[in-house]
Design a protein around this motif. Structure first.
Motif, PDB file in Angstrom:
ATOM      1  N   GLU A 109       0.744  -1.349  -0.358  1.00 19.48           N
ATOM      2  CA  GLU A 109       0.028  -0.090  -0.061  1.00 19.48           C
ATOM      3  C   GLU A 109       0.886   0.871  -0.418  1.00 19.48           C
ATOM      4  O   GLU A 109       0.613   2.203  -0.195  1.00 19.48           O
ATOM      5  N   ARG A 110       1.967   1.042   0.449  1.00 16.47           N
ATOM      6  CA  ARG A 110       2.934   1.983   0.537  1.00 16.47           C
ATOM      7  C   ARG A 110       4.028   2.378  -0.565  1.00 16.47           C
ATOM      8  O   ARG A 110       4.431   2.738  -1.305  1.00 16.47           O
ATOM      9  N   GLY A 111       3.494   1.344  -1.692  1.00 15.11           N
ATOM     10  CA  GLY A 111       4.572   1.350  -2.507  1.00 15.11           C
ATOM     11  C   GLY A 111       5.678   1.095  -2.961  1.00 15.11           C
ATOM     12  O   GLY A 111       6.494   1.219  -3.621  1.00 15.11           O
ATOM     13  N   TYR A 112       5.687   0.309  -1.960  1.00 12.34           N
ATOM     14  CA  TYR A 112       7.570   0.266  -2.036  1.00 12.34           C
ATOM     15  C   TYR A 112       7.395  -1.834  -2.457  1.00 12.34           C
ATOM     16  O   TYR A 112       6.954  -2.783  -2.934  1.00 12.34           O
ATOM     17  N   TYR A 113       8.608  -1.437  -2.977  1.00 14.28           N
ATOM     18  CA  TYR A 113       9.323  -3.650  -4.064  1.00 14.28           C
ATOM     19  C   TYR A 113       9.629  -4.090  -2.862  1.00 14.28           C
ATOM     20  O   TYR A 113      10.182  -3.525  -1.229  1.00 14.28           O
ATOM     21  N   LEU A 114       9.088  -5.648  -3.097  1.00 15.42           N
ATOM     22  CA  LEU A 114       9.027  -6.610  -1.530  1.00 15.42           C
ATOM     23  C   LEU A 114      10.139  -7.380  -2.821  1.00 15.42           C
ATOM     24  O   LEU A 114       9.869  -8.112  -3.707  1.00 15.42           O
ATOM     25  N   SER A 115      11.278  -7.994  -1.641  1.00 15.12           N
ATOM     26  CA  SER A 115      12.303  -8.293  -3.053  1.00 15.12           C
ATOM     27  C   SER A 115      12.365  -9.781  -1.733  1.00 15.12           C
ATOM     28  O   SER A 115      12.625  -9.629  -0.636  1.00 15.12           O
ATOM     29  N   PHE A 116      12.402 -11.025  -2.635  1.00 12.50           N
ATOM     30  CA  PHE A 116      12.506 -12.426  -2.146  1.00 12.50           C
ATOM     31  C   PHE A 116      13.461 -13.130  -2.357  1.00 12.50           C
ATOM     32  O   PHE A 116      14.042 -13.434  -3.537  1.00 12.50           O
ATOM     33  N   ALA A 117      14.193 -13.717  -0.876  1.00 10.08           N
ATOM     34  CA  ALA A 117      15.462 -14.536  -1.653  1.00 10.08           C
ATOM     35  C   ALA A 117      14.496 -17.014  -1.459  1.00 10.08           C
ATOM     36  O   ALA A 117      13.771 -16.882  -1.151  1.00 10.08           O
ATOM     37  N   GLY A 118      16.010 -17.161  -1.234  1.00 13.49           N
ATOM     38  CA  GLY A 118      15.556 -18.132  -1.435  1.00 13.49           C
ATOM     39  C   GLY A 118      15.262 -18.737   0.134  1.00 13.49           C
ATOM     40  O   GLY A 118      14.400 -20.324   0.040  1.00 13.49           O
ATOM     41  N   THR A 119      14.481 -17.641   0.956  1.00 15.74           N
ATOM     42  CA  THR A 119      13.765 -18.277   2.209  1.00 15.74           C
ATOM     43  C   THR A 119      12.294 -18.662   1.512  1.00 15.74           C
ATOM     44  O   THR A 119      12.145 -19.450   2.750  1.00 15.74           O
ATOM     45  N   VAL A 120      11.951 -17.963   0.914  1.00 10.54           N
ATOM     46  CA  VAL A 120      10.547 -18.148   0.526  1.00 10.54           C
ATOM     47  C   VAL A 120      10.405 -20.292   0.154  1.00 10.54           C
ATOM     48  O   VAL A 120       9.436 -20.152  -0.508  1.00 10.54           O
ATOM     49  N   LEU A 153       2.520  -7.990  -9.620  1.00 11.59           N
ATOM     50  CA  LEU A 153       3.801  -8.588  -9.771  1.00 11.59           C
ATOM     51  C   LEU A 153       4.675  -6.531 -10.166  1.00 11.59           C
ATOM     52  O   LEU A 153       6.449  -7.270 -10.518  1.00 11.59           O
ATOM     53  N   SER A 154       4.042  -5.780 -10.217  1.00 10.72           N
ATOM     54  CA  SER A 154       4.667  -4.568 -10.397  1.00 10.72           C
ATOM     55  C   SER A 154       5.759  -4.495  -9.022  1.00 10.72           C
ATOM     56  O   SER A 154       6.898  -3.050  -9.527  1.00 10.72           O
ATOM     57  N   GLN A 155       5.292  -4.609  -8.177  1.00 10.99           N
ATOM     58  CA  GLN A 155       6.407  -4.635  -7.111  1.00 10.99           C
ATOM     59  C   GLN A 155       7.253  -6.018  -6.420  1.00 10.99           C
ATOM     60  O   GLN A 155       7.466  -5.391  -5.075  1.00 10.99           O
ATOM     61  N   VAL A 156       7.734  -6.674  -7.133  1.00  5.22           N
ATOM     62  CA  VAL A 156       8.046  -8.205  -6.846  1.00  5.22           C
ATOM     63  C   VAL A 156       9.456  -7.995  -7.429  1.00  5.22           C
ATOM     64  O   VAL A 156       9.452  -7.161  -8.508  1.00  5.22           O
ATOM     65  N   LEU A 157      10.473  -8.761  -6.746  1.00  5.09           N
ATOM     66  CA  LEU A 157      11.700  -8.676  -7.059  1.00  5.09           C
ATOM     67  C   LEU A 157      12.750 -10.562  -6.442  1.00  5.09           C
ATOM     68  O   LEU A 157      11.928 -10.538  -5.821  1.00  5.09           O
TER      69      LEU A 157
END
Length: 289
Positions: A200-211, A228-232
Motif C-alpha cells: 500500500e505504501r508503494g514499496y518493492y518487496l524482494s524475496f530470497a531463497g527463504t521463500v 507483479l509491479s512490486q516484486v523482485l
C-alpha cells in the motif's frame, strides 16, 4: 512448475549445487554479496560467478557492500564489471561497534562519498536488526537508519532495507522520516499483514531463497498478495540458499530455483515473472551499461 535442477538427493556433501535449468528470459539478482566468502572460505572468483549466472539467465547483479571494506570493493567492482551495479551502506549490526569506538561519523562520511559514484544505485542495506543486536544497540541503529534514509533522498537513489525481527519499527521510522521514492524491502521476511502495508505504501518487496523453505508458508502467503509491479528476486548470497540445498553456499546462478518457486506461489508462468522482475529492476536502478 519445477525448480529446474532437483539434484539434492545424493549430492556430494559440501559440493556446490548444480546449475539449474536456464530461465527463458534474463533477470536481475536484486541483492547479493559476491565479495563474501562463507564459513571462512576464499572469496569466490567474480568472473566465474558472473559466467555461471549468465549461463542460466541471470545477467545483472546488484552487489551490496555493507561495511567500509565491502563498500569500497563494491564500487571498484561495479566500475570494472558492466554486469554489476552497487549498493553501499553501514549494515545495522556494524553501527553499534563503530559508535562505541567513536568511528561512526568518519564511516558515514566515507559511505556518503562512495554512494555518490554513478555506478552506485543503492543506499543499502540499512535498517534494523533486533536478532543480532540487543536492546542496548537499538537507539544507534535507529539513528543510523534515519541517516541512510536521508542520504538516499538527498542523492536520489534507491533505498534497500534490512529488517530482521523489527517490522514495526522499520515501518514506523519510514513513515516518520518519509521514505525515498524508491524503497525496497530486501529479503522480505514479514507476514501477509506487513506485506500488505508495504504494498500500500508503494514499496518493492524482494524475496530470497527463504521463500522456498518448507517451513515458510507464511512468507509464501505474503508473496501471494504482492503485485507483479512490486516484486523482485534475490539471493543474498552466499547465504539463504534455496531448497533443496538449504544450508549450502548460495550464488547468483541459483536465482532460477527461487524464481520458479515464486512463480508457482504467484500463479503466473515463469516468463511473465521474469519480465516483471527485470522490468522492475530496470525501473528502480536504471540501465546497467
Amino acid at each position: 512448475m519445477t525448480d529446474g535442477g532437483g539434484h539434492g538427493a545424493g549430492q556430494e556433501r559440501g559440493a556446490p549445487p548444480p546449475l539449474p535449468d536456464p530461465l527463458p528470459l534474463p533477470v536481475v539478482d536484486n541483492h547479493t554479496h559476491v565479495d563474501t566468502a562463507r564459513d571462512g572460505g576464499e572469496r569466490p572468483d567474480l568472473s566465474e560467478v558472473i559466467r555461471q549466472a549468465r549461463s542460466v539467465g541471470v545477467d545483472r547483479l546488484v552487489q551490496v557492500g555493507c561495511d567500509l571494506e565491502a563498500a569500497r570493493w563494491t564500487v571498484e567492482t561495479a566500475v570494472t564489471h558492466p554486469e554489476v551495479i552497487g549498493g553501499v551502506a553501514l549494515h545495522p549490526n556494524e553501527v553499534p561497534p563503530l559508535a562505541a569506538r567513536g568511528d561512526l561519523a568518519a564511516a558515514y562520511a566515507e559511505i556518503e562519498r562512495l554512494a555518490q559514484h554513478p555506478r552506485v544505485r543503492v543506499v543499502g542495506e540499512t535498517g534494523l536488526d533486533y536478532f543480532r543486536t540487543g536492546p542496548e544497540g537499538r537507539d544507534v541503529q535507529h539513528e543510523s537508519f534515519r541517516w541512510h534514509i536521508d542520504l538516499a533522498k538527498r542523492l536520489g537513489k534507491a533505498l534497500q532495507i534490512h529488517d530482521r525481527d523489527s517490522h514495526e519499527d522499520v515501518l514506523r521510522i519510514l513513515a516518520e522520516e518519509g521514505a525515498p521514492p524508491v524503497t525496497v524491502l530486501h529479503c522480505f521476511s514479514g507476514d501477509i499483514t506487513v506485506a500488505r502495508e508495504c504494498v500500500e505504501r508503494g514499496y518493492y518487496l524482494s524475496f530470497a531463497g527463504t521463500v522456498t523453505f518448507k517451513s515458510a508458508k507464511s512468507l509464501r502467503d505474503a508473496l501471494s498478495i504482492v503485485p507483479l509491479s512490486q516484486v523482485l528476486v534475490e539471493t543474498d548470497a552466499p547465504y539463504l540458499t534455496p531448497h533443496p540445498w538449504r544450508g549450502g553456499t548460495n550464488a547468483p546462478y541459483l536465482i532460477p530455483v527461487t524464481l520458479r518457486s515464486m512463480a508457482t506461489t504467484l500463479n503466473v508462468d515463469v516468463p511473465t515473472l521474469c519480465r516483471a522482475v527485470s522490468d522492475n529492476a530496470e525501473r528502480i536502478y536504471g540501465g546497467w551499461s
